[in-house]
Design a protein around this motif. Structure first.
Motif: not given
Length: 497
Positions: A193, A196, A290-291, A294
């Motif tokens: 998180k 990101a 997640m990355l 992003a």
């Protein structure tokens, strides 16, 4: 892509995990990693023979950042271990980050450092987000004489479905287990998180950026939350192909590790351990997703080079063993290496050349238009990214293990068929990886393979000279390589090219 212009310089996203076998990202491995396998490797390049220069955390990471083997960067073993040899890098050793910062890149470091116990990433040009945990992004210090006796932490008590290795006089060791909580409670999710947000923040700036994300939770013990803990049914998990290796033709320390520790585990527990390990790999793959999301949200996916790799592997039941250290097997040394760079790297491509962590530092310097590192043992991968392999690309891999707590000394050299291992503490090893890919039969004392062994030893000495290795001492009680360095010169003199 000779002469990369400033406006064409890519952003660079690095994700480095811990203890991850290269096999986990192979297409035929049951471990599910769709973001790495499909969104990075499927849209980029997978190195089939990617290796760590050494199967130990600090020296491997130092090699990644410096492009040097441990004998030259100075981080011989883990700097937080009690018999540490050097607490930091040798004076004057530079990291690629210093050169990229001078070249105008914005730098952000998230997660595990473990490169030097004397200096942290900020000393080498990195910025550290404020949201980091105290353990991340900085030196841990290193033990000094008089402070090495310490209390041992007892195993955690809040686990479900776990396996314990009993140890007399030492804390019992839990090899895997299910911890309470949600995925968001795992440290690597928190790091994801933070990373990101850094991607979104730095992508608003005009300068290119490089973000390093060091994930740690694949590292033993394999402890994870649901749903990852029960994601793989142990009954569907096969034992490693070499699990039943009796190890009788291998150094005694391997047998001691197995008999004293890992033979306590049943076959069912071995399968469970692998299932937990794969669950952690899948969890980290979700962090990678997640990355990648992003990057798309920030609109920079087309101008960002993404690297997914690890510091080294883990035996995970291979040869009936776990963890890493003085274990020269493919499970410990071959690591994931996948790269995506749209419009440069051809989609779904593979490379069967030998590549090590040392090769990325010079690569980053070249594509960033930064000053090259000198000295540097690695080679820029830019030609391979562009689809061609230089004629003088190394035809062998060299592994340099300078010791753990007991200072074992071990060297590895392998070509596309054979692997030779010099063990200063016991007899040597030689494997025919074409006939014996799981390294079950040691051929080191088979006279039919003496010429093969000698040829690989000569190659080892060439690598040792290139990397300024410390194994040239000719004193009889330590000069135990079967063919000394002078044999290389004598053979070349007798057979001039």
């Amino acid at each position: 892509m000779s002469g990369i212009k400033g406006k064409d310089r890519p952003n660079i996203l690095i994700v480095m995990t811990e203890h991850q076998q290269g096999r986990t990202v192979d297409p035929d491995c049951p471990c599910r990693m769709p973001n790495v396998k499909d969104r990075i490797a499927g849209e980029g390049l997978r190195f089939e023979l990617g290796y760590t220069p050494t199967a130990l955390c600090s020296p491997a990471r130092a090699s990644f950042f410096t492009g040097l083997y441990p004998s030259v960067h100075g981080m011989y073993n883990n700097y937080h271990s009690m018999p540490v040899i050097h607490g930091g890098l040798f004076p004057g050793v530079k990291l690629f980050s210093e050169n990229l910062k001078k070249a105008g890149y914005n730098l952000s470091f998230i997660g595990k450092w473990h490169v030097s116990g004397e200096k942290g990433p900020a000393d080498y040009g990195w910025s550290i987000p404020k949201a980091q945990t105290p353990w991340d992004g900085g030196p841990l210090g290193f033990p000094k004489p008089g402070s090495r006796l310490r209390r041992y932490r007892e195993p955690r008590k809040d686990l479900k479905r776990y396996a314990v290795v009993r140890r007399n006089g030492w804390p019992d060791y839990i090899i895997y287990g299910t911890r309470p909580g949600k995925p968001e409670d795992m440290m690597d999710f928190k790091r994801g998180k933070i990373a990101a947000e850094e991607i979104r923040r730095l992508s608003k700036k005009s300068e290119p950026w490089i973000i390093y994300v060091g994930l740690t939770e694949i590292h033993d013990p394999y402890i994870v939350v649901e749903p990852y803990a029960s994601m793989y049914d142990p009954e569907d998990v096969p034992l490693p192909e070499n699990y039943y290796d009796p190890l009788e033709d291998k150094p005694a320390i391997y047998r001691r590790m197995r008999r004293q520790l890992w033979d306590q585990l049943s076959e069912e527990q071995i399968r469970e351990a692998i299932a937990y390990y794969w669950g952690l790999c899948t969890m980290n793959d979700d962090v990678v997703g997640m990355l990648l999301d992003a990057l798309e949200d920030a609109g920079v996916e087309d101008n960002t080079l993404v690297l997914f790799t690890a510091d080294h592997g883990d035996q995970v039941g291979g040869h009936g063993l776990f963890l890493k250290g003085v274990l020269p097997f493919e499970e410990s040394y071959r690591i994931p290496m996948v790269v995506r760079w749209p419009h440069v790297i051809k989609r779904s491509s593979t490379c069967s050349e030998f590549v090590t962590l040392c090769d990325f530092a010079p690569t980053f310097c070249e594509i960033a238009g930064a000053e090259p590192l000198n000295p540097c043992h690695g080679r820029s991968l830019l030609p391979i990214f562009e689809g061609s392999v230089p004629e003088d690309w190394p035809k062998s891999f060299y592994g340099q293990f300078l010791g753990t707590e007991y200072y074992y000394t071990q060297r590895i050299v392998r070509d596309h068929r054979y692997k030779y291992v010099f063990n200063a503490f016991d007899f040597d090893e030689l494997y025919d990886l074409q006939k014996d890919p799981y390294e079950m039969k040691n051929l080191a004392f088979d006279s039919e393979y003496e010429d093969v062994k000698r040829r690989l030893i000569e190659e080892m000495w060439r690598w040792a000279e290139k990397t300024d290795d410390i194994i040239f001492n000719s004193y009889p009680s330590v000069a135990l390589v079967p063919y000394g360095p002078q044999s290389v010169k004598k053979r070349s003199d007798a057979n001039p090219k």
